[in-house]
Scaffold this motif. Structure first.
Motif, PDB file in Angstrom:
ATOM      1  N   PRO A   1       0.600  -1.265   0.067  1.00 29.19           N
ATOM      2  CA  PRO A   1       0.037  -0.135   0.069  1.00 29.19           C
ATOM      3  C   PRO A   1       0.880   1.322   0.189  1.00 29.19           C
ATOM      4  O   PRO A   1       0.648   2.316  -0.625  1.00 29.19           O
ATOM      5  N   PHE A   2       2.004   1.399   0.658  1.00 33.36           N
ATOM      6  CA  PHE A   2       2.807   2.455   0.710  1.00 33.36           C
ATOM      7  C   PHE A   2       3.363   2.784  -0.666  1.00 33.36           C
ATOM      8  O   PHE A   2       3.233   3.875  -1.116  1.00 33.36           O
ATOM      9  N   LEU A   3       3.751   1.897  -1.174  1.00 34.57           N
ATOM     10  CA  LEU A   3       4.522   1.837  -2.637  1.00 34.57           C
ATOM     11  C   LEU A   3       3.346   2.411  -3.545  1.00 34.57           C
ATOM     12  O   LEU A   3       3.589   3.480  -4.272  1.00 34.57           O
TER      13      LEU A   3
ATOM     14  N   HIS B   1       0.935   6.494  -7.059  1.00 30.41           N
ATOM     15  CA  HIS B   1      -0.177   7.063  -7.601  1.00 30.41           C
ATOM     16  C   HIS B   1      -0.302   8.341  -7.042  1.00 30.41           C
ATOM     17  O   HIS B   1      -0.732   9.493  -7.684  1.00 30.41           O
ATOM     18  N   GLY B   2       0.307   8.824  -5.797  1.00 26.80           N
ATOM     19  CA  GLY B   2       0.178  10.124  -5.216  1.00 26.80           C
ATOM     20  C   GLY B   2       1.187  11.097  -6.146  1.00 26.80           C
ATOM     21  O   GLY B   2       0.878  12.281  -6.568  1.00 26.80           O
ATOM     22  N   VAL B   3       2.301  10.586  -6.529  1.00 29.68           N
ATOM     23  CA  VAL B   3       3.193  11.563  -7.431  1.00 29.68           C
ATOM     24  C   VAL B   3       2.535  11.692  -8.536  1.00 29.68           C
ATOM     25  O   VAL B   3       2.554  12.864  -9.246  1.00 29.68           O
ATOM     26  N   VAL B   4       2.022  10.839  -9.366  1.00 31.46           N
ATOM     27  CA  VAL B   4       1.510  10.785 -10.445  1.00 31.46           C
ATOM     28  C   VAL B   4       0.224  11.958 -10.484  1.00 31.46           C
ATOM     29  O   VAL B   4      -0.096  12.869 -11.366  1.00 31.46           O
ATOM     30  N   ASP B   5      -0.587  11.810  -9.330  1.00 31.47           N
ATOM     31  CA  ASP B   5      -1.705  12.400  -9.425  1.00 31.47           C
ATOM     32  C   ASP B   5      -1.442  14.146  -9.002  1.00 31.47           C
ATOM     33  O   ASP B   5      -2.146  14.951  -9.211  1.00 31.47           O
TER      34      ASP B   5
ATOM     35  N   GLU C   1      17.325  12.418 -10.024  1.00 31.42           N
ATOM     36  CA  GLU C   1      17.084  13.560  -9.044  1.00 31.42           C
ATOM     37  C   GLU C   1      15.889  14.183  -8.831  1.00 31.42           C
ATOM     38  O   GLU C   1      15.229  14.322  -8.073  1.00 31.42           O
ATOM     39  N   ARG C   2      15.010  14.354 -10.128  1.00 32.40           N
ATOM     40  CA  ARG C   2      13.816  14.976 -10.077  1.00 32.40           C
ATOM     41  C   ARG C   2      12.759  14.253  -9.581  1.00 32.40           C
ATOM     42  O   ARG C   2      11.878  14.235  -8.873  1.00 32.40           O
ATOM     43  N   THR C   3      12.866  12.673  -9.922  1.00 34.12           N
ATOM     44  CA  THR C   3      12.007  11.746  -9.439  1.00 34.12           C
ATOM     45  C   THR C   3      12.112  11.740  -8.015  1.00 34.12           C
ATOM     46  O   THR C   3      11.131  11.666  -7.401  1.00 34.12           O
ATOM     47  N   LEU C   4      13.319  11.742  -7.480  1.00 36.49           N
ATOM     48  CA  LEU C   4      13.639  11.547  -6.014  1.00 36.49           C
ATOM     49  C   LEU C   4      12.782  12.826  -5.457  1.00 36.49           C
ATOM     50  O   LEU C   4      12.466  12.615  -4.210  1.00 36.49           O
ATOM     51  N   LEU C   5      13.223  13.652  -5.787  1.00 41.67           N
ATOM     52  CA  LEU C   5      12.583  15.278  -5.334  1.00 41.67           C
ATOM     53  C   LEU C   5      10.994  15.068  -5.513  1.00 41.67           C
ATOM     54  O   LEU C   5      10.276  15.257  -4.194  1.00 41.67           O
ATOM     55  N   ARG C   6      10.596  14.415  -6.409  1.00 39.44           N
ATOM     56  CA  ARG C   6       8.861  14.295  -6.307  1.00 39.44           C
ATOM     57  C   ARG C   6       8.473  13.493  -5.463  1.00 39.44           C
ATOM     58  O   ARG C   6       7.507  13.455  -4.759  1.00 39.44           O
ATOM     59  N   ILE C   7       9.094  12.204  -5.269  1.00 46.45           N
ATOM     60  CA  ILE C   7       8.745  11.288  -4.146  1.00 46.45           C
ATOM     61  C   ILE C   7       9.004  11.851  -2.826  1.00 46.45           C
ATOM     62  O   ILE C   7       7.935  11.824  -2.006  1.00 46.45           O
ATOM     63  N   ALA C   8      10.089  12.689  -2.522  1.00 41.38           N
ATOM     64  CA  ALA C   8      10.201  13.200  -1.251  1.00 41.38           C
ATOM     65  C   ALA C   8       9.230  14.342  -0.880  1.00 41.38           C
ATOM     66  O   ALA C   8       8.617  14.409   0.309  1.00 41.38           O
ATOM     67  N   THR C   9       8.906  14.997  -1.913  1.00 38.86           N
ATOM     68  CA  THR C   9       8.015  16.206  -1.678  1.00 38.86           C
ATOM     69  C   THR C   9       6.649  15.587  -1.384  1.00 38.86           C
ATOM     70  O   THR C   9       6.069  16.034  -0.392  1.00 38.86           O
ATOM     71  N   TYR C  10       6.400  14.781  -2.083  1.00 41.40           N
ATOM     72  CA  TYR C  10       4.801  14.068  -1.919  1.00 41.40           C
ATOM     73  C   TYR C  10       4.870  13.610  -0.576  1.00 41.40           C
ATOM     74  O   TYR C  10       3.997  13.930   0.044  1.00 41.40           O
ATOM     75  N   GLU C  11       5.837  12.901  -0.095  1.00 41.77           N
ATOM     76  CA  GLU C  11       5.793  12.163   1.208  1.00 41.77           C
ATOM     77  C   GLU C  11       5.639  13.507   2.429  1.00 41.77           C
ATOM     78  O   GLU C  11       5.136  13.284   3.272  1.00 41.77           O
TER      79      GLU C  11
END
Length: 125
Positions: free
Chosen positions: A39-41, A46-50, A75-85
């Motif tokens: 569920p976390f994954l 989905h959260g980053v995409v949405d 880097e861009r993808t990691l920033l997106r994931i961390a920002t979402y979190e």
């Protein structure tokens, strides 16, 4: 699945989605085995995409002498994931989210990725 593994898998999935116009559900199914459905994954992906437009705007506000399109995809993808979190999940301490992003950057990015990720995320907070 441990959260670290989920973050790494989210990076791989979102990296694929950023480079090609794949469908999220199909990419998740093709990347994961049955036992890896976490569920976390799924929330991260989905959260980053949405929220990608909102996340990218937040990141852009904290880039100095860089544009989002000039960043390496990792880097861009990691920033997106961390920002979402950090701004949408808020169930992990900020320091943990940032540290995880830095550690994953050391594995998947280049020598300077960790410092760069740390700098941008720290400015956000």
């Amino acid at each position: 699945m441990k959260r670290r593994i989920a973050r790494e898998k989210a990076l791989q999935i979102l990296f694929s989605l950023d480079n090609e116009e794949y469908d999220v559900t199909t990419t998740l199914e093709n990347t994961l085995s049955e036992e890896e459905h976490d569920p976390f994954l799924f929330d991260l992906v989905h959260g980053v995409v949405d929220k990608k437009v909102e996340i990218d705007e937040r990141i852009k506000q904290h880039l100095v002498k860089w544009s989002l399109t000039r960043l390496a995809v990792v880097e861009r993808t990691l920033l997106r994931i961390a920002t979402y979190e950090l701004f949408y999940l808020k169930d992990a301490p900020e320091s943990v989210v940032i540290n995880e992003a830095i550690e994953i950057a050391h594995v998947f990015g280049d020598d300077k990725s960790g410092k760069f990720i740390n700098g941008v995320l720290s400015k956000m907070l």
